[in-house]
Design a protein around this motif. Sequence first.
Motif, PDB file in Angstrom:
ATOM      1  N   PHE A 177       4.176   1.658  54.608  1.00 43.59           N
ATOM      2  CA  PHE A 177       5.389   2.352  55.000  1.00 43.59           C
ATOM      3  C   PHE A 177       6.607   1.511  54.602  1.00 43.59           C
ATOM      4  N   PRO A 178       7.004   1.635  53.333  1.00 41.88           N
ATOM      5  CA  PRO A 178       8.159   0.868  52.849  1.00 41.88           C
ATOM      6  C   PRO A 178       9.421   1.169  53.665  1.00 41.88           C
ATOM      7  N   THR A 179      10.301   0.199  53.730  1.00 43.37           N
ATOM      8  CA  THR A 179      11.536   0.362  54.488  1.00 43.37           C
ATOM      9  C   THR A 179      12.478   1.327  53.781  1.00 43.37           C
ATOM     10  N   GLU A 180      13.432   1.827  54.502  1.00 48.94           N
ATOM     11  CA  GLU A 180      14.421   2.734  53.926  1.00 48.94           C
ATOM     12  C   GLU A 180      15.228   2.034  52.842  1.00 48.94           C
ATOM     13  N   ASN A 181      15.505   0.764  53.046  1.00 46.84           N
ATOM     14  CA  ASN A 181      16.286   0.003  52.067  1.00 46.84           C
ATOM     15  C   ASN A 181      15.546  -0.135  50.738  1.00 46.84           C
ATOM     16  N   PHE A 182      14.217  -0.171  50.789  1.00 46.08           N
ATOM     17  CA  PHE A 182      13.400  -0.288  49.579  1.00 46.08           C
ATOM     18  C   PHE A 182      13.677   0.866  48.623  1.00 46.08           C
ATOM     19  N   TYR A 183      13.924   2.052  49.177  1.00 45.63           N
ATOM     20  CA  TYR A 183      14.120   3.249  48.355  1.00 45.63           C
ATOM     21  C   TYR A 183      15.582   3.488  47.965  1.00 45.63           C
ATOM     22  N   LYS A 184      16.479   2.575  48.359  1.00 50.23           N
ATOM     23  CA  LYS A 184      17.900   2.793  48.083  1.00 50.23           C
ATOM     24  C   LYS A 184      18.200   3.030  46.601  1.00 50.23           C
ATOM     25  N   PRO A 185      17.575   2.300  45.650  1.00 47.33           N
ATOM     26  CA  PRO A 185      17.861   2.564  44.230  1.00 47.33           C
ATOM     27  C   PRO A 185      17.554   3.993  43.809  1.00 47.33           C
ATOM     28  N   ILE A 186      16.553   4.628  44.444  1.00 45.23           N
ATOM     29  CA  ILE A 186      16.201   6.008  44.113  1.00 45.23           C
ATOM     30  C   ILE A 186      17.284   6.959  44.599  1.00 45.23           C
ATOM     31  N   LYS A 187      17.810   6.692  45.789  1.00 45.12           N
ATOM     32  CA  LYS A 187      18.817   7.581  46.371  1.00 45.12           C
ATOM     33  C   LYS A 187      20.110   7.582  45.553  1.00 45.12           C
ATOM     34  N   ASP A 188      20.315   6.535  44.775  1.00 44.28           N
ATOM     35  CA  ASP A 188      21.526   6.441  43.956  1.00 44.28           C
ATOM     36  C   ASP A 188      21.383   7.141  42.607  1.00 44.28           C
ATOM     37  N   VAL A 189      20.184   7.636  42.294  1.00 43.15           N
ATOM     38  CA  VAL A 189      19.941   8.281  40.999  1.00 43.15           C
ATOM     39  C   VAL A 189      20.344   9.752  41.058  1.00 43.15           C
TER      40      VAL A 189
END
Length: 454
Positions: free
Chosen positions: A196-208
């Motif tokens: 269960f990766p942290t929300e911060n881990f996925y931050k680069p995806i949310k910026d795409v």
Amino acid sequence: MDKIAGTLFFLFVSFSLFAKSGKLIITGNVKNQSANTIMISHLNNQKLASVKLDSKGDFKITTKIEDGYYFFKYGRNTAYVYLYPKDELKVSFDAKNFEKTLLFEGKGSERNNYLVKKSEIDSQITEDLEAFYKVDEAAYLKNIENIKKTHLVLLTQYSLEDFFKTEEVKSLEYDRLLSIQNYKSSYKFYLGEDIFPTENFYKPIKDVKLDNVNDYQKQPYYRYLVNSVWSKRIEAEPNIEGMLSVLREVKFKDLAISLINGFYSKISSNKERAKDYLDLIKRVTTHKPFIEAAEKQYEEVLKSRGLDQGDISPKFSYENVDGEIVSLSDLKGKHVYIDVWATWCSPCIKQIPYLKALEKRYHDKEIIFVSISVDKEDMKTSWKQMILDKQLEGIQLFADNSFDSEFMNAYAVNSIPRFILIDPLGKIVEPDAPRPSFDKTKVLLDKLLNFDQN
């Protein structure tokens, strides 16, 4: 890998993804040919051009293209290529070892030989699944950044055009982002555990930005990234109406078609929601052959649910590497761990070192390891060669009718790798057993075989 990998059902939508802006010539030769067709396809798997090999394995393709990444296909083998108008490429490879012998010469060869080498390096870096995936978030991010840096260095070692370097640098970043997006699913796929990766881990995806139509058409990893994000959004919905609501938010047609075709695969890969995906297909298309294929896939899922722990396993009788027939009944009295695989299946190949480790661990225990290839008949020579090259152990068998063999149909094997565990009496222990790379596989077998390392 899905048994219909590379074959998508298109909905007779009339549109053109690529402007025909220049001529391309590809000639080549295939040694030890096991299939008779060479194909170039777009990133959405629509055929651009195909040609039959002659009796000597020679071929020639002449077509019009726009520059970009494409798939070069031979049988079950696929390689990325980057084609440019006025390229004059000469291609050669040995069908017995496609990946290691694929070579390009002529105008446009440098960028494509780079892509071949890049693929080889990817396989090497990710070969140790635990070292690459079974790490914390920070270490995993370093691992995927290391891949990107390695390829950036590789780019400098080839004489490449500026236009390609620009596109490839962008591609490497999209590949990194895709690896972030797929970390959880890759971990589950290769190691069999939920993380269960942290929300911060996925931050680069949310910026795409997910609506770049040009990159979706031309950049393979951006395409996969966008598909993955939208697919997970659809999966997160609890019912058909919610799934349809998300699908209606898709802005462009090529993405919608890709997602709809993806629903077909999810019928078998997401069995808990198989009926939802079948119903979703029926709601978004009236294309009868596609619906019928989806219904057949769903029927196979229902059949697979009919086999459970404690049931008597369906039988098989297949040819081994020496041409002798081996039957499941011949193995009675010992546990049987079956690996269903194929020479073209990359995830299957990644399991080989772990399967060998299991064979070594339990070499003197009451268990037999059986590998059954579902390669097509014309790949039998390549199958035998891979057994030699990779020094495969255990009992090596060749299914009599690929995925349509009776044993495969009984277990509804429609994607590989697939593992099956049977007890000494011929009863099913696990119809969908954990993979060799999973820690829980050793736990399961230790218990069954009364194995104690201490």
